[in-house]
Design a protein around this motif. Structure first.
Motif, PDB file in Angstrom:
ATOM      1  N   ILE A  24       0.856  -1.183   0.000  1.00  0.00           N
ATOM      2  CA  ILE A  24       0.000   0.000   0.000  1.00  0.00           C
ATOM      3  C   ILE A  24       0.892   1.232   0.000  1.00  0.00           C
ATOM      4  O   ILE A  24       1.889   1.283   0.717  1.00  0.00           O
ATOM      5  CB  ILE A  24      -0.918  -0.005   1.240  1.00  0.00           C
ATOM      6  CG1 ILE A  24      -1.759  -1.271   1.260  1.00  0.00           C
ATOM      7  CG2 ILE A  24      -1.797   1.238   1.273  1.00  0.00           C
ATOM      8  CD1 ILE A  24      -2.450  -1.530   2.574  1.00  0.00           C
ATOM      9  N   SER A  25       0.526   2.227  -0.794  1.00  0.00           N
ATOM     10  CA  SER A  25       1.301   3.464  -0.858  1.00  0.00           C
ATOM     11  C   SER A  25       0.856   4.431   0.223  1.00  0.00           C
ATOM     12  O   SER A  25      -0.315   4.464   0.603  1.00  0.00           O
ATOM     13  CB  SER A  25       1.130   4.121  -2.223  1.00  0.00           C
ATOM     14  OG  SER A  25       1.658   3.295  -3.227  1.00  0.00           O
ATOM     15  N   GLY A  26       1.803   5.206   0.709  1.00  0.00           N
ATOM     16  CA  GLY A  26       1.498   6.210   1.724  1.00  0.00           C
ATOM     17  C   GLY A  26       2.687   7.136   1.909  1.00  0.00           C
ATOM     18  O   GLY A  26       3.544   7.244   1.027  1.00  0.00           O
ATOM     19  N   THR A  27       2.747   7.769   3.061  1.00  0.00           N
ATOM     20  CA  THR A  27       3.853   8.652   3.390  1.00  0.00           C
ATOM     21  C   THR A  27       4.344   8.335   4.798  1.00  0.00           C
ATOM     22  O   THR A  27       3.628   7.758   5.607  1.00  0.00           O
ATOM     23  CB  THR A  27       3.452  10.139   3.327  1.00  0.00           C
ATOM     24  OG1 THR A  27       2.346  10.358   4.217  1.00  0.00           O
ATOM     25  CG2 THR A  27       3.076  10.552   1.910  1.00  0.00           C
ATOM     26  N   ALA A  28       5.588   8.712   5.076  1.00  0.00           N
ATOM     27  CA  ALA A  28       6.157   8.518   6.408  1.00  0.00           C
ATOM     28  C   ALA A  28       6.906   9.766   6.842  1.00  0.00           C
ATOM     29  O   ALA A  28       7.539  10.440   6.021  1.00  0.00           O
ATOM     30  CB  ALA A  28       7.092   7.311   6.430  1.00  0.00           C
ATOM     31  N   THR A  29       6.798  10.058   8.118  1.00  0.00           N
ATOM     32  CA  THR A  29       7.585  11.084   8.795  1.00  0.00           C
ATOM     33  C   THR A  29       8.287  10.361   9.946  1.00  0.00           C
ATOM     34  O   THR A  29       8.219   9.147  10.042  1.00  0.00           O
ATOM     35  CB  THR A  29       6.681  12.208   9.333  1.00  0.00           C
ATOM     36  OG1 THR A  29       5.627  11.619  10.109  1.00  0.00           O
ATOM     37  CG2 THR A  29       6.077  13.025   8.193  1.00  0.00           C
ATOM     38  N   TYR A  30       8.928  11.124  10.841  1.00  0.00           N
ATOM     39  CA  TYR A  30       9.538  10.477  12.000  1.00  0.00           C
ATOM     40  C   TYR A  30       9.383  11.315  13.257  1.00  0.00           C
ATOM     41  O   TYR A  30       9.128  12.514  13.191  1.00  0.00           O
ATOM     42  CB  TYR A  30      11.009  10.134  11.747  1.00  0.00           C
ATOM     43  CG  TYR A  30      11.945  11.305  11.636  1.00  0.00           C
ATOM     44  CD1 TYR A  30      12.580  11.826  12.761  1.00  0.00           C
ATOM     45  CD2 TYR A  30      12.225  11.883  10.400  1.00  0.00           C
ATOM     46  CE1 TYR A  30      13.460  12.892  12.660  1.00  0.00           C
ATOM     47  CE2 TYR A  30      13.099  12.941  10.292  1.00  0.00           C
ATOM     48  CZ  TYR A  30      13.715  13.445  11.425  1.00  0.00           C
ATOM     49  OH  TYR A  30      14.577  14.499  11.317  1.00  0.00           O
ATOM     50  N   ASP A 106       4.106   7.333  11.194  1.00  0.00           N
ATOM     51  CA  ASP A 106       5.132   8.175  11.811  1.00  0.00           C
ATOM     52  C   ASP A 106       6.166   7.230  12.408  1.00  0.00           C
ATOM     53  O   ASP A 106       5.928   6.611  13.445  1.00  0.00           O
ATOM     54  CB  ASP A 106       4.482   9.055  12.881  1.00  0.00           C
ATOM     55  CG  ASP A 106       5.322  10.254  13.263  1.00  0.00           C
ATOM     56  OD1 ASP A 106       6.240  10.621  12.501  1.00  0.00           O
ATOM     57  OD2 ASP A 106       5.037  10.839  14.323  1.00  0.00           O
ATOM     58  N   LEU A 107       7.284   7.070  11.724  1.00  0.00           N
ATOM     59  CA  LEU A 107       8.331   6.121  12.138  1.00  0.00           C
ATOM     60  C   LEU A 107       9.193   6.699  13.243  1.00  0.00           C
ATOM     61  O   LEU A 107       9.349   7.920  13.357  1.00  0.00           O
ATOM     62  CB  LEU A 107       9.239   5.800  10.946  1.00  0.00           C
ATOM     63  CG  LEU A 107       8.598   5.160   9.720  1.00  0.00           C
ATOM     64  CD1 LEU A 107       9.582   5.131   8.572  1.00  0.00           C
ATOM     65  CD2 LEU A 107       8.108   3.759  10.061  1.00  0.00           C
ATOM     66  N   SER A 108       9.786   5.821  14.046  1.00  0.00           N
ATOM     67  CA  SER A 108      10.812   6.289  14.976  1.00  0.00           C
ATOM     68  C   SER A 108      11.954   6.865  14.139  1.00  0.00           C
ATOM     69  O   SER A 108      12.134   6.500  12.968  1.00  0.00           O
ATOM     70  CB  SER A 108      11.335   5.132  15.830  1.00  0.00           C
ATOM     71  OG  SER A 108      12.046   4.201  15.020  1.00  0.00           O
ATOM     72  N   GLN A 109      12.716   7.756  14.745  1.00  0.00           N
ATOM     73  CA  GLN A 109      13.844   8.352  14.028  1.00  0.00           C
ATOM     74  C   GLN A 109      14.814   7.277  13.551  1.00  0.00           C
ATOM     75  O   GLN A 109      15.323   7.336  12.431  1.00  0.00           O
ATOM     76  CB  GLN A 109      14.561   9.356  14.935  1.00  0.00           C
ATOM     77  CG  GLN A 109      15.703  10.078  14.264  1.00  0.00           C
ATOM     78  CD  GLN A 109      16.277  11.182  15.136  1.00  0.00           C
ATOM     79  OE1 GLN A 109      15.571  11.795  15.916  1.00  0.00           O
ATOM     80  NE2 GLN A 109      17.559  11.421  15.001  1.00  0.00           N
ATOM     81  N   GLU A 110      15.027   6.263  14.375  1.00  0.00           N
ATOM     82  CA  GLU A 110      15.948   5.183  14.014  1.00  0.00           C
ATOM     83  C   GLU A 110      15.442   4.376  12.824  1.00  0.00           C
ATOM     84  O   GLU A 110      16.209   4.018  11.927  1.00  0.00           O
ATOM     85  CB  GLU A 110      16.170   4.255  15.218  1.00  0.00           C
ATOM     86  CG  GLU A 110      16.944   4.887  16.350  1.00  0.00           C
ATOM     87  CD  GLU A 110      16.093   5.738  17.303  1.00  0.00           C
ATOM     88  OE1 GLU A 110      16.644   6.214  18.303  1.00  0.00           O
ATOM     89  OE2 GLU A 110      14.881   5.929  17.051  1.00  0.00           O
ATOM     90  N   ALA A 111      14.147   4.090  12.803  1.00  0.00           N
ATOM     91  CA  ALA A 111      13.567   3.337  11.686  1.00  0.00           C
ATOM     92  C   ALA A 111      13.611   4.168  10.398  1.00  0.00           C
ATOM     93  O   ALA A 111      13.982   3.652   9.334  1.00  0.00           O
ATOM     94  CB  ALA A 111      12.135   2.927  12.007  1.00  0.00           C
TER      95      ALA A 111
END
Length: 129
Positions: A24-30, A106-111
């Motif tokens: 599935i397409s989407g967006t990620a931030t951290y 919203d990913l962890s900064q490490e991920a």
């Protein structure tokens, strides 16, 4: 024997296509403050974690789900090639509520840093359960 090899090859091809098609397409931030979380309170869940947007949250049913996330490209002009090779698997431990949430996950900064340049801030992704 050759017919059996062709069947195995065809089955492998079909499985590969189904797997790619199910992303599935989407967006990620951290983000970088992990405790407390909506799912686990003050229990540390490590750093390969993420917060689910309202689209994934499902009244908390997202807690504990594992997502494989792959960077697909940029969302802005800041970093022209933000993606790194590979993907990362994260566990949903928190909620990223609207209207403040600016991404699907919203990913962890490490991920995030495993799959993209942190300077990008926000990226296009594909994800699967």
């Amino acid at each position: 024997m050759a017919a059996g090899t062709r069947v195995l090859f065809f089955m492998g091809l079909v499985i590969s296509l189904v797997s790619a098609a199910s992303a599935i397409s989407g967006t990620a931030t951290y983000y970088n403050v992990y405790v407390p979380s909506a799912c686990y309170g003050f229990q540390d869940q490590g750093v390969m974690i993420a917060a689910a947007s309202d689209a994934l949250w499902e009244n908390g049913a997202a807690c504990g789900k594992m997502y494989k996330v792959t960077c697909q490209g940029r969302t802005n002009e800041g970093v022209l090639q933000p993606c790194k090779d590979g993907s990362v698997t994260v566990k949903i431990v928190d909620r990223c509520p609207s209207p403040g949430c600016q991404a699907t996950i919203d990913l962890s900064q490490e991920a995030f840093s495993q799959i993209a340049d942190l300077n990008a801030g926000k990226i296009l992704i594909d994800y699967t359960l």
